[in-house]
Design an enzyme around this catalytic site. Sequence first.
Site, PDB file in Angstrom:
ATOM      1  N   GLY A  13       0.769  -1.233   0.000  1.00 37.96           N
ATOM      2  CA  GLY A  13       0.000   0.000   0.000  1.00 37.96           C
ATOM      3  C   GLY A  13       0.803   1.288   0.000  1.00 37.96           C
ATOM      4  CG  ASN A  15       1.483   3.082  -5.801  1.00 37.89           C
ATOM      5  OD1 ASN A  15       1.859   4.070  -6.413  1.00 37.89           O
ATOM      6  ND2 ASN A  15       2.067   1.906  -5.920  1.00 37.89           N
ATOM      7  CG  LEU A  85      -1.437  -8.136  -7.323  1.00 43.32           C
ATOM      8  CD1 LEU A  85      -0.459  -9.008  -6.563  1.00 43.32           C
ATOM      9  CD2 LEU A  85      -0.782  -7.567  -8.571  1.00 43.32           C
ATOM     10  CE  LYS A  86      -7.063 -12.939  -6.550  1.00 45.38           C
ATOM     11  NZ  LYS A  86      -6.664 -14.236  -7.129  1.00 45.38           N
ATOM     12  CG  ASN A 102      -3.662  -0.652 -12.882  1.00 46.14           C
ATOM     13  OD1 ASN A 102      -3.579  -0.922 -11.688  1.00 46.14           O
ATOM     14  ND2 ASN A 102      -2.917  -1.245 -13.807  1.00 46.14           N
ATOM     15  CG  HIS A 104       1.695  -1.713 -15.450  1.00 48.12           C
ATOM     16  ND1 HIS A 104       1.403  -2.962 -14.936  1.00 48.12           N
ATOM     17  CD2 HIS A 104       2.713  -1.885 -16.327  1.00 48.12           C
ATOM     18  CE1 HIS A 104       2.220  -3.850 -15.498  1.00 48.12           C
ATOM     19  NE2 HIS A 104       3.015  -3.223 -16.350  1.00 48.12           N
ATOM     20  CG  ASP A 145      -1.675  -3.934 -17.195  1.00 49.62           C
ATOM     21  OD1 ASP A 145      -0.836  -4.838 -17.040  1.00 49.62           O
ATOM     22  OD2 ASP A 145      -2.350  -3.456 -16.270  1.00 49.62           O
ATOM     23  CD  GLU A 174       4.661   1.716  -9.174  1.00 51.55           C
ATOM     24  OE1 GLU A 174       3.599   1.403  -8.604  1.00 51.55           O
ATOM     25  OE2 GLU A 174       5.646   0.965  -9.241  1.00 51.55           O
TER      26      GLU A 174
HETATM   27  C1  GRF Z   1       4.168  -2.468  -6.690  1.00 51.90           C
HETATM   28  O1  GRF Z   1       4.907  -3.525  -7.270  1.00 51.90           O
HETATM   29  C2  GRF Z   1       3.857  -1.485  -7.745  1.00 51.90           C
HETATM   30  O2  GRF Z   1       4.825  -1.495  -8.763  1.00 51.90           O
HETATM   31  C3  GRF Z   1       2.571  -1.947  -8.326  1.00 51.90           C
HETATM   32  O3  GRF Z   1       1.941  -2.721  -7.359  1.00 51.90           O
HETATM   33  C4  GRF Z   1       2.835  -3.008  -6.297  1.00 51.90           C
HETATM   34  C5  GRF Z   1       2.210  -2.464  -5.091  1.00 51.90           C
HETATM   35  O4  GRF Z   1       2.833  -1.442  -4.536  1.00 51.90           O
HETATM   36  N1  GRF Z   1       1.753  -0.844  -8.722  1.00 51.90           N
HETATM   37  P1  GRF Z   1       2.204  -0.830  -3.200  1.00 51.90           P
HETATM   38  O5  GRF Z   1       1.348  -1.918  -2.580  1.00 51.90           O
HETATM   39  O6  GRF Z   1       1.405   0.343  -3.626  1.00 51.90           O
HETATM   40  O7  GRF Z   1       3.373  -0.486  -2.356  1.00 51.90           O
END
Ligand code: GRF
Length: 196
Positions: A13, A15, A85-86, A102, A104, A145, A174
């Site tokens: 988490g 992000n 991831l789903k 999303n 990526h 994606d 990101e």
């Molecule tokens: C990371 O590998 C990022 O590259 C991708 O999902 C994963 C999760 O990152 N977006 P986080 O859970 O937000 O730290």
Amino acid sequence: MGIKIAVLISGGGTNLQSVIDNVENGVINGEIKLVISNIKNAYGMTRARNHNIPAFFVDRGNRNKRILSLLDENSIDLVILAGYLKILSKDIIKKYDKKIINIHPSLIPKYCGKGYYGEKVHKAVIEKNEKYSGATVHFVDEGVDTGKILIQEKIEVKNSDDYKSLSKKVLEIEHRILVKAVEKISKGESDFESIN
Ligand code: GRF
């Protein structure tokens, strides 16, 4: 008031945290109404609870039905997939068309689609000896994606990089471009320069 946001996660988490921080400091004009995870003890759930954001674990079974009702009940304006991831069901994607984004960890259309997530992306970039990598924010459509790209930022891959150092650099990108995209959407700005 601003926009009502839901964030879907599966992992640490970071992000999500960058979105939380930028809601709280006012950069993003909105509020995170809920966090949803398919992994019960994902650390992102702790991050949500630390900021008094309702966090829901959605187990297999009618996962997508549960997600859809949570989004509807909270009148969500923007769904952020932050390391989720789903695959979302078609009826969620249809109902929330152009309202799901999303993040990526590659320069789409490179290293994306089935099987390309997390460190698998960075390992492939290093293996292929790419000169550049980076991250992409895109709308989610029914492909994997494949939705319209909103923001991308690239970085040089150094000879000294391995997948670990690259993953750290890309994760910082990101955080930056995800917040930028959410900020623009929260302020009604749709002037993303067209990339694809
Ligand atoms: C990371 O590998 C990022 O590259 C991708 O999902 C994963 C999760 O990152 N977006 P986080 O859970 O937000 O730290």
